[in-house]
Design a protein around this motif. Structure first.
Motif, mmCIF file in Angstrom:
data_model
loop_
_atom_site.group_PDB
_atom_site.id
_atom_site.type_symbol
_atom_site.label_atom_id
_atom_site.label_comp_id
_atom_site.label_asym_id
_atom_site.label_seq_id
_atom_site.Cartn_x
_atom_site.Cartn_y
_atom_site.Cartn_z
ATOM 1 N N THR A 170 7.678 36.511 -39.656
ATOM 2 C CA THR A 170 6.618 37.421 -39.231
ATOM 3 C C THR A 170 7.124 38.312 -38.117
ATOM 4 N N SER A 171 6.579 39.527 -38.050
ATOM 5 C CA SER A 171 6.756 40.411 -36.904
ATOM 6 C C SER A 171 5.342 40.778 -36.487
ATOM 7 N N PRO A 172 5.141 41.534 -35.378
ATOM 8 C CA PRO A 172 3.753 41.805 -34.971
ATOM 9 C C PRO A 172 2.877 42.386 -36.071
ATOM 10 N N ASN A 173 3.402 43.283 -36.914
ATOM 11 C CA ASN A 173 2.538 43.934 -37.887
ATOM 12 C C ASN A 173 2.871 43.635 -39.341
ATOM 13 N N TYR A 174 3.988 42.968 -39.616
ATOM 14 C CA TYR A 174 4.369 42.718 -41.009
ATOM 15 C C TYR A 174 4.824 41.273 -41.153
ATOM 16 N N SER A 175 4.845 40.799 -42.387
ATOM 17 C CA SER A 175 5.387 39.461 -42.617
ATOM 18 C C SER A 175 5.991 39.395 -44.013
ATOM 19 N N THR A 176 6.979 38.508 -44.195
ATOM 20 C CA THR A 176 7.572 38.323 -45.520
ATOM 21 C C THR A 176 7.131 36.983 -46.092
ATOM 22 N N VAL A 177 7.077 36.927 -47.422
ATOM 23 C CA VAL A 177 6.582 35.752 -48.128
ATOM 24 C C VAL A 177 7.653 35.285 -49.108
ATOM 25 N N VAL A 178 7.977 33.976 -49.090
ATOM 26 C CA VAL A 178 8.823 33.412 -50.147
ATOM 27 C C VAL A 178 7.945 33.271 -51.377
ATOM 28 N N SER A 179 8.208 34.068 -52.395
ATOM 29 C CA SER A 179 7.401 34.051 -53.608
ATOM 30 C C SER A 179 7.620 32.736 -54.366
ATOM 31 N N ILE A 180 6.665 32.345 -55.238
ATOM 32 C CA ILE A 180 6.951 31.156 -56.057
ATOM 33 C C ILE A 180 8.045 31.469 -57.066
ATOM 34 N N LEU A 181 8.316 32.758 -57.301
ATOM 35 C CA LEU A 181 9.470 33.133 -58.123
ATOM 36 C C LEU A 181 10.717 33.180 -57.239
ATOM 37 N N ASN A 182 11.005 32.101 -56.535
ATOM 38 C CA ASN A 182 12.170 32.031 -55.666
ATOM 39 C C ASN A 182 12.762 30.651 -55.867
ATOM 40 N N MET A 183 14.068 30.601 -56.164
ATOM 41 C CA MET A 183 14.640 29.308 -56.538
ATOM 42 C C MET A 183 14.663 28.334 -55.369
ATOM 43 N N LYS A 184 14.414 28.841 -54.137
ATOM 44 C CA LYS A 184 14.402 27.946 -52.989
ATOM 45 C C LYS A 184 13.033 27.304 -52.769
ATOM 46 N N SER A 185 11.988 27.828 -53.441
ATOM 47 C CA SER A 185 10.661 27.317 -53.119
ATOM 48 C C SER A 185 10.372 26.035 -53.894
ATOM 49 N N HIS A 186 9.858 25.030 -53.197
ATOM 50 C CA HIS A 186 9.420 23.783 -53.828
ATOM 51 C C HIS A 186 7.997 23.540 -53.367
ATOM 52 N N ILE A 187 7.066 23.503 -54.289
ATOM 53 C CA ILE A 187 5.667 23.329 -53.922
ATOM 54 C C ILE A 187 5.120 22.120 -54.664
ATOM 55 N N ILE B 5 2.763 45.038 -49.658
ATOM 56 C CA ILE B 5 3.288 46.411 -49.654
ATOM 57 C C ILE B 5 4.648 46.496 -50.314
ATOM 58 N N HIS B 6 5.316 45.373 -50.533
ATOM 59 C CA HIS B 6 6.560 45.421 -51.310
ATOM 60 C C HIS B 6 6.697 44.124 -52.063
ATOM 61 N N ASN B 7 7.138 44.221 -53.328
ATOM 62 C CA ASN B 7 7.158 43.066 -54.208
ATOM 63 C C ASN B 7 8.460 43.096 -54.977
ATOM 64 N N SER B 8 9.262 42.037 -54.893
ATOM 65 C CA SER B 8 10.472 41.992 -55.714
ATOM 66 C C SER B 8 10.349 40.844 -56.690
ATOM 67 N N TYR B 9 10.834 41.058 -57.918
ATOM 68 C CA TYR B 9 10.744 39.971 -58.903
ATOM 69 C C TYR B 9 11.946 39.986 -59.831
ATOM 70 N N SER B 10 13.001 40.726 -59.499
ATOM 71 C CA SER B 10 14.113 40.841 -60.429
ATOM 72 C C SER B 10 15.310 39.984 -60.037
ATOM 73 N N THR B 11 15.337 39.389 -58.847
ATOM 74 C CA THR B 11 16.498 38.601 -58.448
ATOM 75 C C THR B 11 16.163 37.107 -58.535
ATOM 76 N N HIS B 12 17.123 36.267 -58.134
ATOM 77 C CA HIS B 12 16.877 34.833 -58.158
ATOM 78 C C HIS B 12 16.047 34.386 -56.966
ATOM 79 N N GLU B 13 16.109 35.164 -55.872
ATOM 80 C CA GLU B 13 15.358 34.784 -54.686
ATOM 81 C C GLU B 13 14.464 35.951 -54.292
#
Lengths: 168, 276
Positions: free
Chosen positions: B150-167, B110-118
């Motif tokens: 996570t909250s009861p009805n929503y959750s946030t995701v660390v996108s792979i476009l995030n400098m903190k993510s290592h996969i 429901i919300h997508n950010s891709y313009s910042t570093h994180e």
């Protein structure tokens, strides 16, 4: 309860709503987005309560952070802008600014423009430094600050002209 | 005593400023340290609710493209229906290798950010549907990120476009693995670091998730090799990977419940304790 307070509360909510619904979704070239919500801090009455401004700016910033998932960067940038606002006034309008009645939402003189310019630039540079948080991105930070400031100033001036109260 | 009060009253604005600045800087630093649950996030009912409302409007405006995609999918399903040999097989989620259908939760961005570093995404399902921290998020094209809050009805995701993510990721053809990161520049490309020089890599090779990760099952698509660099002073390659996914345009996603995860972490902790 006076009308100035009501106007400020209205501005706070409206600018936040516009920022979140419209301007957060604007990404020119992928990374340039305007932040005209700081107009709330810029347009806050000159001689009113200063601690009120600092607290409300913090609330404004923390709400933005909640919607942007960005920790506390908007809150920090807003609080810094709110605290240094009198110094920017002094810089732009000269020492005796408190005795003049400065109405920012009237015609755009060089003094008013320089005030908006310095305020927006200060806010954006703090915002982008905290966002990147590393010195190897210094050129990226400066570039983002420059382009985003231009867009924010343009949109802020358009908004000021749109909400200009009717002359009685 | 009188003087202390006078000092506080005289400098009330400065003290207030320093207090609020301290709070916001603390929140900022907390959010920059790796993978700690943040205090202020959009997984709450206010911002989640607002984003859901905005998303319904956006969905209405995108009905035409959505319809086109549905027509295409319909055509594909029809062709499957007419050509299928064994009708008892479910065609849909079998495409994700190594995962049973019961381990997948379907959700919507429901919300997508891709313009910042994180960058973070917000999804419209949360702990009520069984989503927990550190679950993997993918869609039909490839990986998207890892659940953060996570909250009861929503959750946030660390996108792979995030400098903190290592996969953990590897080459599909040869099992040479590396660490997938993002350098904060282009939304269409990520970097695969620390790939040994022994690996033979060609442009166009497929990159998939590796088996070392406890978050993703092995073999989920990520992207193709675009450019290969040699990292100076080391014996490793850095590969620029072109993503299969368009991260600026995401709709429905799948969240993977990895069953082996807790068992694996317990086992690793046990062996660490033995070492000490």
């Amino acid at each position: 309860m006076n009308s100035a307070l009501l106007v400020n509360i209205f501005r706070f909510i409206m600018l936040l709503a516009i920022q979140i619904v419209i301007f957060n979704n604007m990404n020119f070239l992928g990374y340039i987005s305007p932040y005209p919500y700081i107009l709330y801090i810029i347009l806050y009455p000159v001689n009113s309560n200063r601690s009120g401004l600092i607290i409300s700016s913090f609330l404004l910033g923390i709400t933005m952070d909640m919607f942007c998932n960005s920790g506390g960067i908007h809150a920090a940038a807003c609080v810094i802008l709110a605290y240094y606002r009198p110094y920017i006034f002094k810089f732009s309008f000269g020492l005796s600014y408190e005795y003049q009645t400065i109405k920012l939402n009237e015609s755009l003189t060089p003094e008013r423009f320089s005030f908006i310019l310095v305020s927006v630039f200060l806010h954006h540079i703090v915002l982008f430094i905290l966002e990147a948080f590393q010195f190897k991105f210094i050129w990226d930070i400066l570039l983002r600050t420059l382009f985003s400031s231009v867009f924010t100033i343009l949109i802020s001036i358009i908004i000021i002209y749109l909400i200009k109260p009717n002359k009685r | 005593m009188q003087q202390i009060f006078n000092f506080i009253i005289r400098n009330s604005n400065r003290l207030l400023f320093l207090l609020l600045l301290g709070i916001s800087l603390a929140l900022t630093i907390q959010s920059h340290s790796f993978h700690r649950s943040r205090t202020i996030s959009s997984a709450n009912f206010i911002s989640g609710g607002v984003y859901e409302k905005i998303n319904t409007i956006n969905e209405y405006l995108n009905l035409r493209t959505e319809n086109d995609e549905l027509v295409l999918e319909n055509a594909r399903l029809k062709s499957l229906l007419f050509n299928i040999e064994d009708t008892t097989k479910a065609p849909m989620i079998d495409s994700i290798k190594g995962v049973k259908p019961a381990d997948i939760i379907v959700s919507k961005v429901i919300h997508n950010s891709y313009s910042t570093h994180e960058n973070y995404l917000t999804l419209n399902s949360g702990s009520n549907e069984g989503i927990k921290q550190d679950m993997g998020v993918i869609n039909s094209l490839g990986i998207i990120g890892v659940i953060d809050n996570t909250s009861p009805n929503y959750s946030t995701v660390v996108s792979i476009l995030n400098m903190k993510s290592h996969i953990n990721a590897k080459l599909k053809k040869s099992n040479h693995f590396g660490s997938l990161t993002w350098n904060g520049k282009s939304t269409g490309y990520v970097q695969l670091e620390d790939v040994p020089r022994l690996a033979s890599i060609r442009k166009g090779d497929t990159i998939v998730t590796g088996g070392q990760s406890v978050i993703f099952p092995e073999g989920i698509n990520i992207g193709t090799v675009d450019i290969v660099y040699k990292k100076e002073g080391t014996s490793f390659y850095v590969i620029k990977v072109k993503l299969f996914n368009d991260m600026t345009n995401l709709g429905h996603v799948y969240i993977i419940k990895s069953k082996g995860r807790e068992e694996l972490i317990n086992l690793e902790n046990k062996s660490k304790e033995k070492d000490e």
